[in-house]
Scaffold this motif. Sequence first.
Motif, short mmCIF file in Angstrom:
data_model
loop_
_atom_site.label_atom_id
_atom_site.label_comp_id
_atom_site.label_asym_id
_atom_site.label_seq_id
_atom_site.Cartn_x
_atom_site.Cartn_y
_atom_site.Cartn_z
N HIS A 114 0.83 -1.21 0.00
CA HIS A 114 0.00 0.00 0.00
C HIS A 114 0.87 1.27 0.00
O HIS A 114 0.34 2.37 -0.13
N TRP A 133 -0.18 -3.35 -4.10
CA TRP A 133 -1.32 -4.15 -3.70
C TRP A 133 -2.41 -3.88 -4.74
O TRP A 133 -2.58 -2.74 -5.17
N SER A 135 -5.54 -3.32 -4.89
CA SER A 135 -6.58 -2.30 -4.69
C SER A 135 -6.10 -0.87 -4.99
O SER A 135 -6.92 0.04 -5.12
N ARG A 137 -4.46 -0.10 -7.76
CA ARG A 137 -4.31 0.00 -9.21
C ARG A 137 -4.97 1.26 -9.78
O ARG A 137 -4.34 2.04 -10.48
#
Length: 184
Positions: A114, A133, A135, A137
């Motif tokens: 993150h 990670w 999420s 993107r």
Amino acid sequence: MSEHTLQGKHIAFLFTDGVEESELTEPLKAVKDAGGTPTLVSLEVGEIQMMQHDEKGGTIRSDTEASAADPSGFDGLVIPGGVANPDRLRTDAPSVRFVQAFFEADKPVGVICHGPWMLAEADVVRGRTVTSWPSLRTDLQNAGATWVDQEVCVDGTLVTSRNPDDLPAFCAELVKQFAGSGAR
């Protein structure tokens, strides 16, 4: 002894409460094992609560505050992940400026999981290829990055990885990049 020596290299680690323990401690160990000198930079000096995913982990003491740390005194930067860690850091203007200074000076930066939220906040990923990670993107693409799903991604002096499973490759690439960095 590592084939890449970090003797005389000073590496900053930027993190705060909520940092993913392994994403801080394993790169820290890799830098120390290669002969580098780490400095633990946080929002304030004191004990920082690390996490092991969603459970509390150990604590670690930070050395200095981001507002007092001089980026010119470091050869490289590591930003570990953990969901809360970069979310808290990206709201702290001195921490964001600290990150920006490494990119302005073209110094090596390693970011995992993150952690790339800090890169989006610092506006330093535009035109770069990164991983993170999954999420993150969309956030990274919205910040102008090309996002890839791979163990470790190197774009110039920027090294990114996705998660704790990628730590062996991430740490190896960090040491390689830091060993090649120029004088402070």
